[in-house]
Scaffold this active site. Structure first.
Site, PDB file in Angstrom:
ATOM      1  N   SER A   1       0.774  -1.327  -0.007  1.00  0.00           N
ATOM      2  CA  SER A   1       0.178  -0.088  -0.143  1.00  0.00           C
ATOM      3  C   SER A   1       0.911   1.358  -0.150  1.00  0.00           C
ATOM      4  CB  SER A   1      -1.074  -0.112   1.271  1.00  0.00           C
ATOM      5  OG  SER A   1      -0.346  -0.223   2.435  1.00  0.00           O
TER       6      SER A   1
ATOM      7  N   LYS B   1       3.702 -11.758   3.430  1.00  0.00           N
ATOM      8  CA  LYS B   1       2.131 -11.664   3.053  1.00  0.00           C
ATOM      9  C   LYS B   1       2.037 -11.938   1.503  1.00  0.00           C
ATOM     10  CE  LYS B   1      -0.690  -8.242   3.591  1.00  0.00           C
ATOM     11  NZ  LYS B   1      -1.098  -8.207   1.922  1.00  0.00           N
TER      12      LYS B   1
ATOM     13  N   GLU C   1      -9.839  -8.852   3.993  1.00  0.00           N
ATOM     14  CA  GLU C   1     -10.132  -7.541   3.478  1.00  0.00           C
ATOM     15  C   GLU C   1     -11.436  -7.556   2.838  1.00  0.00           C
ATOM     16  OE1 GLU C   1      -8.042  -3.651   1.214  1.00  0.00           O
ATOM     17  OE2 GLU C   1      -7.057  -5.588   1.460  1.00  0.00           O
TER      18      GLU C   1
END
Length: 265
Positions: free
Chosen positions: A43, A114, A183
């Site tokens: 991000s 991840k 998410e």
């Protein structure tokens, strides 16, 4: 904190707190907080570099930020757990290339990596874990799939898609993931998955039924000025606060009030 503490917290019913962290200065603050772990997320391509998706992130970019965070924790003798995001496509170029990419993140200072999605990734997860690389999975709204999803949209709204996300979660657990980010799914689905899994879930826009939550640094500090996702809570409003301070700096310089004698050599 280590990967065994994740399992222990789920067993004890203790929620896991996680925030994104991208730089040395922020890490110094997190190191002195009660936060359990940090995600150096891809991000940062959006929050730090201003891109409109996470896709431009690459291994050199991620490694540099992970190293900065790790140095911040080391400076404070902190044992915070660092998860590093595997950038777009880096784990879909064959096992050897995937291991090299993951290894670079761990060498930079991450304790785990991840990756997003289950389809095509199960062999990779198993290979990583067998090679000593802890893996956190990520299901639901997976930002690296923004182009195939048609945007950043809530996933699992109908029974068929919800079942697929649940099955993906179970497959990733079986492959060896120590934890899972969920998410952008309905709260009921987030809670159902969390109850089905033995490993802990970390939610972001997945309701309070998850075993923990992760928030983006710029979101919870209120550093953005404009649209915010429904799940975002601004625990501070630092955009306006920082702008006010900047204007005070400008005024002090403009009026020759800074520096004063005590601030001069």
């Amino acid at each position: 904190m280590n990967i065994h503490d994740f399992a222990k917290k789920k067993l004890d019913g203790t929620k896991i707190s996680c925030v994104t962290c991208y730089d040395y200065s922020s890490a110094l603050i997190v190191a002195e907080s009660d936060i359990d772990c940090v995600l150096v997320g891809d991000s940062l391509a959006m929050t730090i570099y201003g891109y409109d998706s996470t896709l431009p992130a690459d291994i050199p970019m991620m490694s540099a930020h992970i190293a900065a965070v790790a140095r911040g924790f080391k400076a404070k003798s902190s044992q915070k757990f660092i998860i590093g995001d595997m950038p777009f496509t880096t784990y879909r170029r064959g096992l050897d290339n995937a291991v090299d990419a993951a290894g670079a993140l761990l060498k930079a200072g991450a304790h785990a990596v991840k990756l997003e999605g289950a389809d095509g990734n199960l062999e990779i997860v198993k290979h990583f874990v067998e090679g000593g690389i802890p893996v956190m999975g990520h299901i639901g709204l997976t930002p690296q799939f923004v182009n195939t999803m048609g945007g950043f949209k809530v996933q699992g709204r109908n029974d068929e898609k919800a079942q697929k996300i649940l099955e993906d979660a179970l497959r990733l657990e079986a492959a060896g993931c120590f934890s899972l980010v969920i998410e952008g799914v309905p709260a009921a689905l987030g809670e159902k998955i969390s109850k089905e899994l033995k490993i802990p879930t970390i939610g972001i826009g997945a309701g309070k039924g998850c075993d923990g939550q992760v928030l983006v640094w710029q979101d919870f500090l209120g550093l953005n000025n404009g649209h915010k996702a429904r799940f975002v809570r601004e625990f501070a409003h630092q955009f306006d606060e920082t702008k006010t301070v900047l204007n005070r700096v400008h005024e002090a310089i403009l009026n020759a009030e800074y520096p004063n004698n005590a601030e001069s050599y």
